[in-house]
Write a protein that holds these residues in place. Structure first.
Motif, mmCIF file in Angstrom:
data_model
loop_
_atom_site.group_PDB
_atom_site.id
_atom_site.type_symbol
_atom_site.label_atom_id
_atom_site.label_comp_id
_atom_site.label_asym_id
_atom_site.label_seq_id
_atom_site.Cartn_x
_atom_site.Cartn_y
_atom_site.Cartn_z
ATOM 1 N N LYS A 199 5.298 -0.166 6.994
ATOM 2 C CA LYS A 199 4.409 -0.537 5.902
ATOM 3 C C LYS A 199 2.992 -0.723 6.421
ATOM 4 O O LYS A 199 2.796 -1.213 7.534
ATOM 5 N N ALA A 200 2.022 -0.348 5.616
ATOM 6 C CA ALA A 200 0.624 -0.383 6.059
ATOM 7 C C ALA A 200 0.209 -1.773 6.526
ATOM 8 O O ALA A 200 -0.452 -1.923 7.562
ATOM 9 N N GLU A 201 0.610 -2.801 5.796
ATOM 10 C CA GLU A 201 0.150 -4.153 6.112
ATOM 11 C C GLU A 201 0.661 -4.653 7.457
ATOM 12 O O GLU A 201 0.026 -5.490 8.110
ATOM 13 N N SER A 202 1.806 -4.140 7.896
ATOM 14 C CA SER A 202 2.356 -4.584 9.181
ATOM 15 C C SER A 202 2.117 -3.585 10.305
ATOM 16 O O SER A 202 2.201 -3.936 11.478
ATOM 17 N N PHE A 203 1.801 -2.343 9.949
ATOM 18 C CA PHE A 203 1.672 -1.297 10.958
ATOM 19 C C PHE A 203 0.223 -1.053 11.381
ATOM 20 O O PHE A 203 -0.044 -0.768 12.549
ATOM 21 N N LEU A 204 -0.694 -1.154 10.440
ATOM 22 C CA LEU A 204 -2.094 -0.849 10.749
ATOM 23 C C LEU A 204 -2.788 -2.084 11.320
ATOM 24 O O LEU A 204 -3.588 -2.741 10.661
ATOM 25 N N GLY A 217 2.644 2.791 -9.288
ATOM 26 C CA GLY A 217 2.199 2.509 -7.936
ATOM 27 C C GLY A 217 0.736 2.839 -7.705
ATOM 28 O O GLY A 217 0.125 2.312 -6.767
ATOM 29 N N TYR A 218 0.172 3.679 -8.571
ATOM 30 C CA TYR A 218 -1.233 4.077 -8.386
ATOM 31 C C TYR A 218 -2.182 2.885 -8.458
ATOM 32 O O TYR A 218 -3.206 2.844 -7.784
ATOM 33 N N VAL A 219 -1.831 1.913 -9.274
ATOM 34 C CA VAL A 219 -2.712 0.753 -9.458
ATOM 35 C C VAL A 219 -2.856 -0.027 -8.159
ATOM 36 O O VAL A 219 -3.939 -0.497 -7.812
ATOM 37 N N ALA A 220 -1.757 -0.166 -7.431
ATOM 38 C CA ALA A 220 -1.771 -0.962 -6.202
ATOM 39 C C ALA A 220 -1.994 -0.111 -4.944
ATOM 40 O O ALA A 220 -2.041 -0.643 -3.833
ATOM 41 N N TYR A 221 -2.111 1.199 -5.118
ATOM 42 C CA TYR A 221 -2.277 2.097 -3.973
ATOM 43 C C TYR A 221 -3.613 1.832 -3.287
ATOM 44 O O TYR A 221 -4.653 1.735 -3.933
ATOM 45 N N ASN A 222 -3.583 1.698 -1.951
ATOM 46 C CA ASN A 222 -4.822 1.379 -1.233
ATOM 47 C C ASN A 222 -5.002 2.300 -0.028
ATOM 48 O O ASN A 222 -4.164 3.173 0.248
ATOM 49 N N MET A 223 -6.085 2.100 0.699
ATOM 50 C CA MET A 223 -6.411 2.969 1.826
ATOM 51 C C MET A 223 -5.341 2.882 2.916
ATOM 52 O O MET A 223 -5.030 3.879 3.577
ATOM 53 N N GLY A 224 -4.786 1.689 3.116
ATOM 54 C CA GLY A 224 -3.738 1.542 4.115
ATOM 55 C C GLY A 224 -2.533 2.415 3.800
ATOM 56 O O GLY A 224 -1.974 3.083 4.688
ATOM 57 N N ASN A 225 -2.113 2.405 2.515
ATOM 58 C CA ASN A 225 -1.001 3.263 2.106
ATOM 59 C C ASN A 225 -1.330 4.736 2.338
ATOM 60 O O ASN A 225 -0.482 5.513 2.798
ATOM 61 N N PHE A 226 -2.564 5.111 2.050
ATOM 62 C CA PHE A 226 -3.000 6.499 2.229
ATOM 63 C C PHE A 226 -2.920 6.913 3.704
ATOM 64 O O PHE A 226 -2.406 7.977 4.043
ATOM 65 N N ILE A 227 -3.413 6.037 4.586
ATOM 66 C CA ILE A 227 -3.399 6.346 6.027
ATOM 67 C C ILE A 227 -1.968 6.486 6.537
ATOM 68 O O ILE A 227 -1.638 7.410 7.288
ATOM 69 N N MET A 228 -1.094 5.571 6.116
ATOM 70 C CA MET A 228 0.285 5.628 6.584
ATOM 71 C C MET A 228 1.022 6.851 6.034
ATOM 72 O O MET A 228 1.896 7.414 6.709
ATOM 73 N N MET A 229 0.676 7.270 4.828
ATOM 74 C CA MET A 229 1.277 8.502 4.317
ATOM 75 C C MET A 229 0.795 9.711 5.112
ATOM 76 O O MET A 229 1.563 10.646 5.361
ATOM 77 N N LEU A 230 -0.463 9.680 5.550
ATOM 78 C CA LEU A 230 -0.955 10.749 6.430
ATOM 79 C C LEU A 230 -0.161 10.766 7.735
ATOM 80 O O LEU A 230 0.179 11.834 8.251
ATOM 81 N N VAL A 231 0.122 9.571 8.256
ATOM 82 C CA VAL A 231 0.946 9.477 9.466
ATOM 83 C C VAL A 231 2.323 10.112 9.208
ATOM 84 O O VAL A 231 2.847 10.865 10.044
ATOM 85 N N GLY A 232 2.884 9.814 8.044
ATOM 86 C CA GLY A 232 4.178 10.397 7.687
ATOM 87 C C GLY A 232 4.111 11.917 7.613
ATOM 88 O O GLY A 232 5.016 12.612 8.091
ATOM 89 N N PHE A 233 3.026 12.446 7.036
ATOM 90 C CA PHE A 233 2.866 13.898 6.950
ATOM 91 C C PHE A 233 2.755 14.529 8.341
ATOM 92 O O PHE A 233 3.316 15.597 8.604
ATOM 93 N N VAL A 234 2.025 13.877 9.235
ATOM 94 C CA VAL A 234 1.879 14.384 10.610
ATOM 95 C C VAL A 234 3.237 14.404 11.315
ATOM 96 O O VAL A 234 3.592 15.388 11.989
#
Length: 376
Positions: free
Chosen positions: A271-276, A16-33
């Protein structure tokens, strides 16, 4: 050695690291919050924890959740309205409608609190959303996550993630959002009002109510039969007196299982593409407007009722007209006791609170009947 390197590169390319992008990172931060709010701050942990974890899972690239399997089944349950009626069965089994039957006029407070739904609906249409999208956004004001998911899945499935998260987030933040509104629109004298003890409701009334409510509301608004029917079936399990095993299952094993599925599935829609998107920001803001307006309408109508009955009604119970059961009723109780330690408003507030559950479902049914699902 060369074969090992080739294998290593192949593993990396498939990760998954290859396809991991900034959107995924932001949404994971949302999940952590959300996890912090749920576990660290105790904001509705039973709902926010699986939502947050589902958000983390949804933003792992190449997770394969589209393939047949458990995750696909969970998503099917979200998008095809499987879970909300089952949740309503559990809610019905856990809820005592006695306070509403003992003081039927509190039904008006639950109806008044639905004003926030239609205020947000109009606001969403003014901001360019379609009428189906606006209706789905407006239902956030009812503070009822299952109903929001049920209606959105039919009318605006592409907004399901944002609307579901907004609805459940505002449900969990009831103790923070409601008190300032309640205090702003009531006086200290209002908050000190002690309401008289409720009358005893007979077993016959408690059994007849879910049966007749199902028939009357379903015939008037057929699109909401699934929600109202399952809510009242669960309540019938509770009140019948001979269905204790079914009531216990609906309240505990089934309720807990479906809550996990529903909340996790809600997170999987983030998902980042539909949520952000810009739309998500508007939905979050409109949801807050809807919820605040619903609380305001309930309190103001409670004030009107207080004036009309000569000061017998404490306006604080009007805020419980939103359907966040029993959190909103507990907030009314807490604020009332702050100003009068001898004040016990919980059972009085449960009347408009359960009326709000019915009212939100009726509002959803009305919008489905008048507007129709997407594509119609």
């Amino acid at each position: 050695m060369e074969a090992f390197l080739v294998a290593l590169v192949s593993v990396w390319d498939d990760s998954g690291y290859v396809a991991y992008n900034m959107g995924n990172f932001i949404m994971m931060l949302v999940g952590f919050v959300l996890l912090y709010l749920a576990i660290g701050k105790g904001f509705e942990p039973l709902l926010l924890s699986p939502i947050a974890f589902g958000c983390l899972l949804a933003n792992v690239p190449k997770n394969g959740f589209e393939e047949p399997g458990v995750m696909a089944v969970i998503m099917y349950g979200i998008h095809h309205e499987v879970f909300p009626p089952l949740i309503f069965m559990g809610v019905g089994a856990m809820t005592d409608f006695g306070p509403l039957l003992a003081n039927p006029k509190t039904l008006l407070l639950g109806a008044a609190a639905q004003g926030g739904v239609f205020i947000a609906l109009l606001g969403a249409m003014l901001l360019g959303f379609t009428v189906q999208e606006a209706a789905s956004i407006g239902i956030i004001g009812g503070a009822d996550g299952p109903t929001a998911i049920y209606l959105t899945a039919k009318m605006a499935p592409h907004l399901l993630g944002a609307i579901a998260v907004a609805a459940y987030s505002y449900m969990s933040l009831v103790p923070l959002i409601q008190p300032p509104i309640m205090k702003l629109f009531t006086t200290k004298a209002d908050r000190k009002i002690v309401m008289s003890q409720l009358r005893t409701v007979t077993h016959f009334e408690k059994v007849v109510f879910p049966i007749m409510s199902t028939v009357m509301i379903s015939l008037l608004l057929p699109p909401v039969t699934a929600l109202i029917g399952m809510l009242m079936l669960g309540n019938l399990f509770r009140e019948a007196g001979c269905l204790d095993r079914l009531s216990d299952t609906a309240q505990n094993a089934l309720m807990n299982t479906v809550t996990i599925m529903l909340a996790t599935g809600t997170g999987l829609t983030m998902k980042a593409e539909s949520f952000l998107t810009y739309q998500t920001i508007l939905i979050i803001c409109l949801g807050l407007v809807a919820f605040a307006a619903g609380t305001l309408m309930g309190v103001v109508f409670g004030k009107i009722m207080c004036i009309a009955d000569g000061g017998k009604t404490n306006p604080l119970i009007g805020s419980a007209g939103v359907s966040a059961v029993p959190m909103a009723a507990r907030v009314s109780q807490r604020i009332g006791q702050q100003y009068n330690p001898a004040n016990f408003l919980l059972m009085h507030a449960m009347g408009p609170n359960v009326a709000g559950v019915i009212g939100t479902a009726v509002a959803a049914g009305a919008m489905l009947a008048m507007i129709g699902p997407v594509g119609k």
